[in-house]
Design an enzyme around this catalytic site. Structure first.
Site, mmCIF file in Angstrom:
data_model
loop_
_atom_site.group_PDB
_atom_site.id
_atom_site.type_symbol
_atom_site.label_atom_id
_atom_site.label_comp_id
_atom_site.label_asym_id
_atom_site.label_seq_id
_atom_site.Cartn_x
_atom_site.Cartn_y
_atom_site.Cartn_z
ATOM 1 N N ARG A 1 -4.746 11.010 3.055
ATOM 2 C CA ARG A 1 -3.930 11.523 1.949
ATOM 3 C C ARG A 1 -4.854 12.290 1.012
ATOM 4 O O ARG A 1 -5.857 11.742 0.545
ATOM 5 C CB ARG A 1 -3.243 10.394 1.170
ATOM 6 C CG ARG A 1 -2.262 9.563 1.986
ATOM 7 C CD ARG A 1 -1.484 8.611 1.089
ATOM 8 N NE ARG A 1 -0.792 7.595 1.852
ATOM 9 C CZ ARG A 1 0.396 7.748 2.420
ATOM 10 N NH1 ARG A 1 1.009 8.916 2.324
ATOM 11 N NH2 ARG A 1 0.970 6.771 3.084
ATOM 12 N N ARG B 1 2.670 9.044 5.996
ATOM 13 C CA ARG B 1 4.057 9.034 5.525
ATOM 14 C C ARG B 1 4.212 9.611 4.120
ATOM 15 O O ARG B 1 3.501 9.233 3.196
ATOM 16 C CB ARG B 1 4.608 7.609 5.561
ATOM 17 C CG ARG B 1 6.083 7.519 5.185
ATOM 18 C CD ARG B 1 6.600 6.120 5.377
ATOM 19 N NE ARG B 1 6.681 5.779 6.784
ATOM 20 C CZ ARG B 1 6.467 4.561 7.277
ATOM 21 N NH1 ARG B 1 6.115 3.582 6.465
ATOM 22 N NH2 ARG B 1 6.574 4.326 8.572
ATOM 23 N N HIS C 1 -6.451 6.332 10.002
ATOM 24 C CA HIS C 1 -6.401 5.828 8.633
ATOM 25 C C HIS C 1 -7.797 5.539 8.088
ATOM 26 O O HIS C 1 -7.955 5.136 6.943
ATOM 27 C CB HIS C 1 -5.538 4.558 8.617
ATOM 28 C CG HIS C 1 -5.182 4.054 7.261
ATOM 29 N ND1 HIS C 1 -5.675 2.860 6.755
ATOM 30 C CD2 HIS C 1 -4.396 4.572 6.283
ATOM 31 C CE1 HIS C 1 -5.194 2.659 5.543
ATOM 32 N NE2 HIS C 1 -4.421 3.683 5.221
ATOM 33 N N TYR D 1 -6.228 3.745 -8.334
ATOM 34 C CA TYR D 1 -6.368 2.770 -7.244
ATOM 35 C C TYR D 1 -7.781 2.182 -7.293
ATOM 36 O O TYR D 1 -8.748 2.920 -7.490
ATOM 37 C CB TYR D 1 -6.189 3.419 -5.876
ATOM 38 C CG TYR D 1 -4.793 3.828 -5.500
ATOM 39 C CD1 TYR D 1 -3.785 3.966 -6.444
ATOM 40 C CD2 TYR D 1 -4.470 4.100 -4.177
ATOM 41 C CE1 TYR D 1 -2.505 4.352 -6.085
ATOM 42 C CE2 TYR D 1 -3.192 4.492 -3.804
ATOM 43 C CZ TYR D 1 -2.217 4.616 -4.764
ATOM 44 O OH TYR D 1 -0.951 5.006 -4.401
ATOM 45 N N HIS E 1 -6.291 -1.801 -4.203
ATOM 46 C CA HIS E 1 -6.231 -1.132 -2.903
ATOM 47 C C HIS E 1 -7.422 -1.452 -2.008
ATOM 48 O O HIS E 1 -7.363 -1.235 -0.801
ATOM 49 C CB HIS E 1 -6.149 0.387 -3.133
ATOM 50 C CG HIS E 1 -5.807 1.182 -1.923
ATOM 51 N ND1 HIS E 1 -6.735 1.928 -1.234
ATOM 52 C CD2 HIS E 1 -4.634 1.362 -1.273
ATOM 53 C CE1 HIS E 1 -6.153 2.540 -0.217
ATOM 54 N NE2 HIS E 1 -4.882 2.212 -0.215
#
Length: 703
Positions: free
Chosen positions: A377, A407, A437, A470, A594
């Site tokens: 991201r 997503r 990821h 985060y 996170h």
């Protein structure tokens, strides 16, 4: 004992709703300033939107399929849906109860939401002019009749259902839709402040549209205008056998916009006729309808919480600090500093600028030959994207794996990838069947004694925007074995290379799961040998049945297990004969927790790791993830200290009960208040003062 028996687990969806309940509860905590309380209501609403688009949609598909399917807790799809429906209806009721209280307290601070009917004559004339000038030209009414089928309404769009009839002639009730143009116009509109008043008043765009609805239907009488909102299934259906992954994602994104409706939010003033019409057209049942006693889509308050002039209603400013470890180093440049000792950064307490500067310097350094990076991201104005593009334009070999299946970031990632390709970067659009990821950057640099690899590995995304809110940990290293693993990792992603014999890294779905088992089994062995054995782990979610079964086994062997799980947790802690040696805490505060941090005692050796992966099946089986050993002693101690502080938190922490409920430590706190996030910020600020006092400011340009 059968550790995988369904009675030993909680339902995933219900534990997520409990997590969102903890988020929502922050809107009632007196120590949170008023606008921050409002922000937590908006966060809880945003969370629910995604929950319905993905998770509830998935459960509804299972119900409709009539498959004999049971979840980890033994619940059927219908049982899951019924449980979700009961819990979420209650949570929405809580949202609006809390919102009503907040609006009253904001009004006492001079921030009041009003309706057009509450304006005086002069203000109403202003509003009428504003409507004609700004709103009327943008809105297009849509009739609903035999010649005008019910229109397709995009997911999460706000609309007014209008009932009307002609003033003369045909007196039958007709239906129309007025879209609320909030994507292009501000939805919260300030009423001009009159002389002599300090109060600021605000109108919702849908209320203005409702007041002047007759302007769109000349010759008609408006009988009803009711705000409503549709949520649609947004999960992508990716064909893993497709030849072109990028084309497959683009095709699926188009389908997402037309997904089946899964939720209808409808204002409580809606008539039975409007309710029935919308349920019929959207093919929804009564359980799918959420009756709303206030403004729909509470995400609207995200922008309002930043209103100027009310800083005292927000958290005191907290600024990311320079990297403490870089600041202490006396090395002449960034590369020498990393080569001297690994460098750890802890966001958002320490600035993400350090990571961006690492990429920027690599892009401009004539000795750097290649940059390789995974991106999951990234922000729409990413400095990292700009630096990678510059590196390619400077003639360096730049390889980027841009995960186009991240997503709700798919479109942005596709756009960013196109920019990189245009600049000359080699872009890999993910791996078919897996999401990448992992968070890793490899910089290959020519130095006097040969080629050296510099690696950055982290728990969080390469996103400067989210890095401010985060909590994540990252490490810069020039460790030779990690560098070798990093090269092998990128070869694995970009080519047909078989998995190598890894030196340091654990990689999902190859060997990360097995490494976790190995660490847990070692603690079990130490416990059975009568030695101290413990596991401390921090993650976002805990869902994997096999890993949880291992934790249960460890608990029964006498291993002391402390878990910090922010969100989903289907493990049942504190069950006699099963998990009495396991405790689970959850921290919900100013920053989103996170980071994934793990510490296994290992008879005093202490194996410490950071990772991109939660302990969930998707992370361990269906994603490319990394777990990185932390071997530099100061970093081990630093991570242990962070984990210990989270477990001491009695201000923002919750303890999980075996039935899935949570108790808030602050409600029964005695003695000193310990606020982990606040203390971590204070520690970072103290380190900055220490550097200044010692005169050890970094001289590296840009840091």
């Amino acid at each position: 004992m059968e550790y995988t028996d369904p009675q030993n687990f909680l339902n995933r969806e219900c534990t997520w709703v409990k997590f969102n309940e903890r988020v929502l509860r922050e809107s009632t905590v007196p120590s949170n300033p008023l606008l921050e309380q409002l922000n937590f209501i908006a966060i809880s609403a945003s969370n629910l939107d995604e929950f319905f688009m993905i998770r509830v949609a998935g459960v509804k598909h299972l119900v409709e399929s009539e498959l004999d399917h049971h979840d980890i807790a033994g619940m059927t799809p219908q049982e899951q849906f019924d449980a979700i429906e009961t819990m979420v209806h209650e949570q929405v009721h809580q949202q609006y109860t809390y919102l009503q209280s907040l609006r009253q307290r904001l009004a006492s601070e001079g921030l009041r939401f009003v309706t057009p009917e509450e304006l005086n004559e002069e203000e109403f004339m202003w509003l009428e002019s504003y409507f004609e000038r700004e709103i009327y030209p943008v809105v297009t009414p849509m009739a609903v009749d035999p010649s005008h089928p019910f229109p397709f309404l995009s997911s999460l769009s706000l609309n007014l259902a209008v009932l009307l009839r002609r003033r003369e002639g045909d007196d039958s009730v007709k239906t129309a839709i007025l879209p609320v143009p909030s994507p292009v116009l501000d939805r919260i509109i300030a009423v001009p402040v009159q002389d002599g008043t300090r109060e600021k008043r605000f109108l919702f765009l849908e209320d203005i549209l409702s007041t002047f609805a007759e302007r769109f239907f000349l010759g008609c009488e408006i009988l009803e205008t009711t705000p409503f909102r549709v949520t649609r299934d947004a999960d992508l259906d990716i064909d893993d056998d497709a030849e072109d992954l990028l084309a497959e994602v683009v095709k699926s994104l188009k389908k997402r916009r037309k997904g089946a409706a899964v939720r209808l939010e409808l204002h409580e003033a809606a008539s039975r006729m409007v309710r029935s019409l919308l349920m019929t057209e959207l093919q929804l049942e009564e359980k799918d309808v959420y009756t709303i006693p206030g403004p729909l889509d509470l995400k609207v308050f995200f922008s309002f919480t930043g209103i100027k002039g009310y800083d005292y209603l927000r958290y005191p400013p907290a600024f990311p600090q320079p990297s403490w470890e870089l600041g202490k180093s006396e090395a002449p440049d960034l590369w020498s500093a990393i080569a001297e000792n690994d460098i750890m950064v802890h966001h958002p307490y320490e600035t993400f600028d350090t990571v961006e500067e690492f990429i920027r310097q690599a892009a401009t350094d004539p000795n750097v030959l290649a940059i390789k990076q995974t991106l999951y991201r990234v922000s729409s104005k990413s400095l990292i994207i700009a630096a990678l593009a510059q590196a390619a334009e400077n003639g360096k070999q730049v390889t980027v794996l841009m995960e186009v299946k991240a997503r709700f970031d798919e479109e942005n990632n596709i756009h960013m990838a196109a920019k990189l390709e245009k600049a000359g970067c080699h872009v890999i659009y993910g791996i078919m069947g897996l999401k990448t990821h992992s968070k890793i950057t490899l910089v290959v640099r020519r130095e006097e004694d040969g080629i050296r690899r510099y690696v950055h590995l982290a728990t969080g995304n390469y996103n400067g925007k989210t890095a401010r809110i985060y909590t994540d940990v990252g490490v810069f290293t020039a460790n030779t074995l990690i560098g070798v693993d990093a090269s092998a990792f990128f070869n694995l992603l970009s080519g047909y290379s078989d998995s190598p014999q890894w030196n340091k890294l654990a990689v999902a779905p190859i060997n990360l799961r097995e490494r976790i088992y190995e660490e847990i089994d070692r603690e079990i062995a130490w416990a059975k040998a009568g030695k101290k054995a413990s596991i401390t782990a921090k993650m976002n979610s805990l869902l994997d049945k096999e890993v949880i079964a291992k934790l249960y086994e460890a608990s029964q062997a006498g291993v002391h297990i402390r878990l910090i799980v922010r969100g989903i947790c289907v493990l049942r802690p504190g069950v006699p004969g099963l998990s009495e040696n396991i405790e689970v805490h959850s921290v919900v505060g100013r920053y989103l927790e996170h980071s994934r941090l793990f510490c296994f005692h290992n008879n005093g050796k202490e194996d410490v790791f950071i990772s991109s992966a939660d302990w969930m099946p998707r992370n361990l089986n269906e994603r490319v993830e990394l777990m990185i050993p932390i071997e530099y002693k100061p970093h081990k101690e630093r991570i242990k200290k962070i984990l210990s502080l989270y477990f001491k938190d009695n201000v923002k922490a919750y303890a999980m009960n075996s039935d899935g409920t949570y108790r808030y430590f602050s409600d029964s706190r005695q003695g000193e208040a310990i606020h982990s996030q606040k203390q971590l910020q204070e520690m970072a600020e103290a380190h900055t003062r220490e550097l200044r006092e010692l005169g050890l400011k970094r001289q590296i340009k840009g840091l």
